[in-house]
Scaffold this motif. Sequence first.
Motif, PDB file in Angstrom:
ATOM      1  N   LEU A 206      97.299 -63.140  -3.391  1.00 36.17           N
ATOM      2  CA  LEU A 206      95.910 -63.352  -2.991  1.00 36.17           C
ATOM      3  C   LEU A 206      95.822 -64.371  -1.862  1.00 36.17           C
ATOM      4  CD1 LEU A 206      92.867 -62.953  -3.379  1.00 36.17           C
ATOM      5  CD2 LEU A 206      92.932 -64.722  -5.140  1.00 36.17           C
ATOM      6  N   SER A 207      96.618 -65.439  -1.964  1.00 36.55           N
ATOM      7  CA  SER A 207      96.615 -66.479  -0.931  1.00 36.55           C
ATOM      8  C   SER A 207      97.031 -65.899   0.415  1.00 36.55           C
ATOM      9  CB  SER A 207      97.551 -67.616  -1.339  1.00 36.55           C
ATOM     10  OG  SER A 207      97.638 -68.583  -0.312  1.00 36.55           O
ATOM     11  N   THR A 208      98.050 -65.052   0.417  1.00 31.16           N
ATOM     12  CA  THR A 208      98.548 -64.461   1.665  1.00 31.16           C
ATOM     13  C   THR A 208      97.519 -63.527   2.284  1.00 31.16           C
ATOM     14  OG1 THR A 208     100.845 -64.604   0.913  1.00 31.16           O
ATOM     15  CG2 THR A 208     100.372 -63.058   2.693  1.00 31.16           C
ATOM     16  N   SER A 209      96.944 -62.625   1.479  1.00 28.65           N
ATOM     17  CA  SER A 209      95.984 -61.654   2.022  1.00 28.65           C
ATOM     18  C   SER A 209      94.700 -62.337   2.485  1.00 28.65           C
ATOM     19  CB  SER A 209      95.667 -60.584   0.975  1.00 28.65           C
ATOM     20  OG  SER A 209      95.063 -61.163  -0.165  1.00 28.65           O
ATOM     21  N   ALA A 210      94.298 -63.405   1.784  1.00 31.25           N
ATOM     22  CA  ALA A 210      93.063 -64.106   2.143  1.00 31.25           C
ATOM     23  C   ALA A 210      93.218 -64.950   3.399  1.00 31.25           C
ATOM     24  CB  ALA A 210      92.609 -64.986   0.978  1.00 31.25           C
ATOM     25  N   SER A 211      94.458 -65.201   3.826  1.00 33.07           N
ATOM     26  CA  SER A 211      94.683 -66.044   5.005  1.00 33.07           C
ATOM     27  C   SER A 211      94.452 -65.284   6.313  1.00 33.07           C
ATOM     28  CB  SER A 211      96.109 -66.608   4.991  1.00 33.07           C
ATOM     29  OG  SER A 211      97.070 -65.574   5.162  1.00 33.07           O
ATOM     30  N   ILE A 212      94.230 -63.981   6.222  1.00 35.21           N
ATOM     31  CA  ILE A 212      93.975 -63.178   7.429  1.00 35.21           C
ATOM     32  C   ILE A 212      92.490 -63.286   7.777  1.00 35.21           C
ATOM     33  CG2 ILE A 212      94.115 -60.894   8.483  1.00 35.21           C
ATOM     34  CD1 ILE A 212      96.273 -60.208   6.444  1.00 35.21           C
ATOM     35  N   TYR A 213      92.199 -63.974   8.868  1.00 35.10           N
ATOM     36  CA  TYR A 213      90.821 -64.213   9.268  1.00 35.10           C
ATOM     37  C   TYR A 213      90.349 -63.073  10.156  1.00 35.10           C
ATOM     38  CZ  TYR A 213      86.749 -66.585  11.223  1.00 35.10           C
ATOM     39  OH  TYR A 213      85.467 -66.913  11.609  1.00 35.10           O
ATOM     40  N   ASP A 214      89.368 -62.315   9.673  1.00 36.42           N
ATOM     41  CA  ASP A 214      88.921 -61.124  10.389  1.00 36.42           C
ATOM     42  C   ASP A 214      87.420 -60.927  10.184  1.00 36.42           C
ATOM     43  OD1 ASP A 214      88.817 -58.665  11.703  1.00 36.42           O
ATOM     44  OD2 ASP A 214      89.461 -57.544   9.928  1.00 36.42           O
ATOM     45  N   PRO A 215      86.579 -61.734  10.859  1.00 29.13           N
ATOM     46  CA  PRO A 215      85.130 -61.664  10.623  1.00 29.13           C
ATOM     47  C   PRO A 215      84.495 -60.345  11.046  1.00 29.13           C
ATOM     48  CG  PRO A 215      85.606 -63.061  12.514  1.00 29.13           C
ATOM     49  CD  PRO A 215      86.926 -62.760  11.861  1.00 29.13           C
ATOM     50  N   LEU A 216      85.150 -59.589  11.940  1.00 30.13           N
ATOM     51  CA  LEU A 216      84.594 -58.319  12.402  1.00 30.13           C
ATOM     52  C   LEU A 216      85.139 -57.118  11.636  1.00 30.13           C
ATOM     53  CD1 LEU A 216      84.634 -58.880  16.283  1.00 30.13           C
ATOM     54  CD2 LEU A 216      82.698 -59.066  14.724  1.00 30.13           C
ATOM     55  N   GLY A 217      86.104 -57.348  10.762  1.00 30.44           N
ATOM     56  CA  GLY A 217      86.680 -56.250   9.991  1.00 30.44           C
ATOM     57  C   GLY A 217      87.565 -55.318  10.803  1.00 30.44           C
TER      58      GLY A 217
ATOM     59  N   VAL B 153      90.801 -55.435  11.437  1.00 33.21           N
ATOM     60  CA  VAL B 153      92.093 -55.085  10.828  1.00 33.21           C
ATOM     61  C   VAL B 153      91.936 -54.728   9.352  1.00 33.21           C
ATOM     62  CG1 VAL B 153      93.518 -56.379  12.459  1.00 33.21           C
ATOM     63  CG2 VAL B 153      92.614 -57.534  10.437  1.00 33.21           C
ATOM     64  N   ALA B 154      90.726 -54.316   8.962  1.00 36.78           N
ATOM     65  CA  ALA B 154      90.482 -53.938   7.570  1.00 36.78           C
ATOM     66  C   ALA B 154      91.436 -52.848   7.064  1.00 36.78           C
ATOM     67  CB  ALA B 154      89.030 -53.499   7.396  1.00 36.78           C
TER      68      ALA B 154
ATOM     69  N   PHE C  14      94.485 -52.444   7.713  1.00 35.88           N
ATOM     70  CA  PHE C  14      95.758 -53.108   7.401  1.00 35.88           C
ATOM     71  C   PHE C  14      95.634 -53.960   6.144  1.00 35.88           C
ATOM     72  CE2 PHE C  14      98.147 -57.131   7.948  1.00 35.88           C
ATOM     73  CZ  PHE C  14      99.429 -56.634   7.749  1.00 35.88           C
ATOM     74  N   VAL C  15      94.544 -54.713   6.022  1.00 35.07           N
ATOM     75  CA  VAL C  15      94.340 -55.611   4.877  1.00 35.07           C
ATOM     76  C   VAL C  15      94.056 -54.819   3.604  1.00 35.07           C
ATOM     77  CG1 VAL C  15      92.964 -57.544   3.993  1.00 35.07           C
ATOM     78  CG2 VAL C  15      93.474 -57.394   6.430  1.00 35.07           C
ATOM     79  N   LEU C  16      93.517 -53.602   3.760  1.00 37.42           N
ATOM     80  CA  LEU C  16      93.156 -52.793   2.599  1.00 37.42           C
ATOM     81  C   LEU C  16      94.349 -52.550   1.680  1.00 37.42           C
ATOM     82  CD1 LEU C  16      91.013 -51.137   1.127  1.00 37.42           C
ATOM     83  CD2 LEU C  16      91.631 -49.179   2.553  1.00 37.42           C
ATOM     84  N   THR C  17      95.524 -52.352   2.258  1.00 38.16           N
ATOM     85  CA  THR C  17      96.726 -52.128   1.437  1.00 38.16           C
ATOM     86  C   THR C  17      96.958 -53.287   0.492  1.00 38.16           C
ATOM     87  OG1 THR C  17      97.748 -50.818   3.206  1.00 38.16           O
ATOM     88  CG2 THR C  17      99.221 -51.721   1.525  1.00 38.16           C
ATOM     89  N   ALA C  18      96.843 -54.514   1.007  1.00 37.66           N
ATOM     90  CA  ALA C  18      97.048 -55.699   0.169  1.00 37.66           C
ATOM     91  C   ALA C  18      95.975 -55.793  -0.911  1.00 37.66           C
ATOM     92  CB  ALA C  18      97.043 -56.955   1.039  1.00 37.66           C
ATOM     93  N   LYS C  19      94.739 -55.456  -0.563  1.00 37.03           N
ATOM     94  CA  LYS C  19      93.653 -55.534  -1.543  1.00 37.03           C
ATOM     95  C   LYS C  19      93.826 -54.506  -2.652  1.00 37.03           C
ATOM     96  CE  LYS C  19      90.194 -57.647   1.458  1.00 37.03           C
ATOM     97  NZ  LYS C  19      88.842 -57.576   2.031  1.00 37.03           N
ATOM     98  N   LEU C  20      94.329 -53.331  -2.292  1.00 35.76           N
ATOM     99  CA  LEU C  20      94.581 -52.305  -3.304  1.00 35.76           C
ATOM    100  C   LEU C  20      95.692 -52.736  -4.259  1.00 35.76           C
ATOM    101  CD1 LEU C  20      94.322 -49.057  -1.131  1.00 35.76           C
ATOM    102  CD2 LEU C  20      92.714 -49.831  -2.883  1.00 35.76           C
ATOM    103  N   LEU C  21      96.696 -53.415  -3.720  1.00 32.65           N
ATOM    104  CA  LEU C  21      97.776 -53.915  -4.572  1.00 32.65           C
ATOM    105  C   LEU C  21      97.249 -54.998  -5.519  1.00 32.65           C
ATOM    106  CD1 LEU C  21     100.736 -54.098  -2.017  1.00 32.65           C
ATOM    107  CD2 LEU C  21     100.445 -52.469  -3.895  1.00 32.65           C
ATOM    108  N   LEU C  22      96.364 -55.861  -5.036  1.00 34.60           N
ATOM    109  CA  LEU C  22      95.755 -56.876  -5.896  1.00 34.60           C
ATOM    110  C   LEU C  22      94.891 -56.229  -6.975  1.00 34.60           C
ATOM    111  CD1 LEU C  22      94.778 -59.474  -3.151  1.00 34.60           C
ATOM    112  CD2 LEU C  22      96.302 -59.918  -5.076  1.00 34.60           C
ATOM    113  N   GLN C  23      94.213 -55.161  -6.599  1.00 36.77           N
ATOM    114  CA  GLN C  23      93.401 -54.418  -7.563  1.00 36.77           C
ATOM    115  C   GLN C  23      94.284 -53.824  -8.662  1.00 36.77           C
ATOM    116  OE1 GLN C  23      91.418 -50.537  -6.467  1.00 36.77           O
ATOM    117  NE2 GLN C  23      89.574 -51.831  -6.513  1.00 36.77           N
TER     118      GLN C  23
END
Length: 322
Positions: A269-280, A282-283, A285-294
């Motif tokens: 969670l710490s690693t995936s949350a460190s990606i700062y993307d206010p416009l979405g 690279v969503a 790319f980040v989605l893979t990490a979020k699915l794994l956390l899910q």
Amino acid sequence: TDYVAFMEDLISKGFAEKVPTDQIQGIVGKVWYLLHHGVRHPQKNKMRVVFDCSASYRGESLNSHLLQGPNLTSTLFGVLTRFREGSVSFMGDIEAMFFQVCVPGDDRDYLRFLWWPGGDTSQKLQEYRMTVHLFGAASSPSVCNYALRRIPDDFECTDDVTKTIRTNFYVDDCLRACDSGSDACRLVKDLTDACSQGGFHLHKFVSNNFQVLQSIPKQELGKQMQDLCLEGGPLPVERTLGLHWFINCDEFGFSFSPKQKPLTRRGSLSTSASIYDPLGIVAPFVLTAKLLLQELCRLGIGWDENLPVQVKQKWEQWILEV
């Protein structure tokens, strides 16, 4: 040395004043002392002294008694997207924005602090108080944004300047795009003059257009821009509200270097949350990490348990794709 220099600069510029001897006692219930400590910016390697308005004493803090006020800051998403509207872009920064807005005299005793004259710890501690608003005080963002937004009301401004002040500032950062170099040159001058009338110094300008850069005094340009040959050549990469602005091609980019974290749910969670993307941007790319956390949540994996083998392999593959 850096700490002393910061504090002495604060006092010499009038942002803080020594409490007069006849006012040391103050009015009971109307005096508050602030803690302060140094923070060094990891990238700029610059020392800033921070006054802790949230520090509590007997269950009370300065911030707990301050009204936050309305949120007058333009949204980050809006400022960044409007920055993409024209082909000629520039950004600037208000120098020490909060320090340019004064605190009424009757309220300054709430902003007292202790300091040694000249930073000499062999001398007796003296009492000082801030004369301006502090970064970290709950009320400061609303008060200082209000002061900035008052400029078009208090002074004669063009429609373009008024629009810029009200929609293209994110706190002290101005990001604006124009259709041509001449339009941008005119706006930079008018905007700088208007801010100056309101007591704000707009500086550290950066642009993707050499005509704009050449129209600005060198000392008012950003540090990297001052070192350039403004007749042409490659332009640097600048940080823009947390994003990387590749000025040559006028595109946003990202720099993600994942730190070594434990292969646990907490570390992931710490690693995936460190990606700062206010416009979405690279969503995907980040989605893979979020699915794994899910998936870890569904499996009931604890915060500090090691990742199951099947999830660990997917996680390591995702890191390799960075």
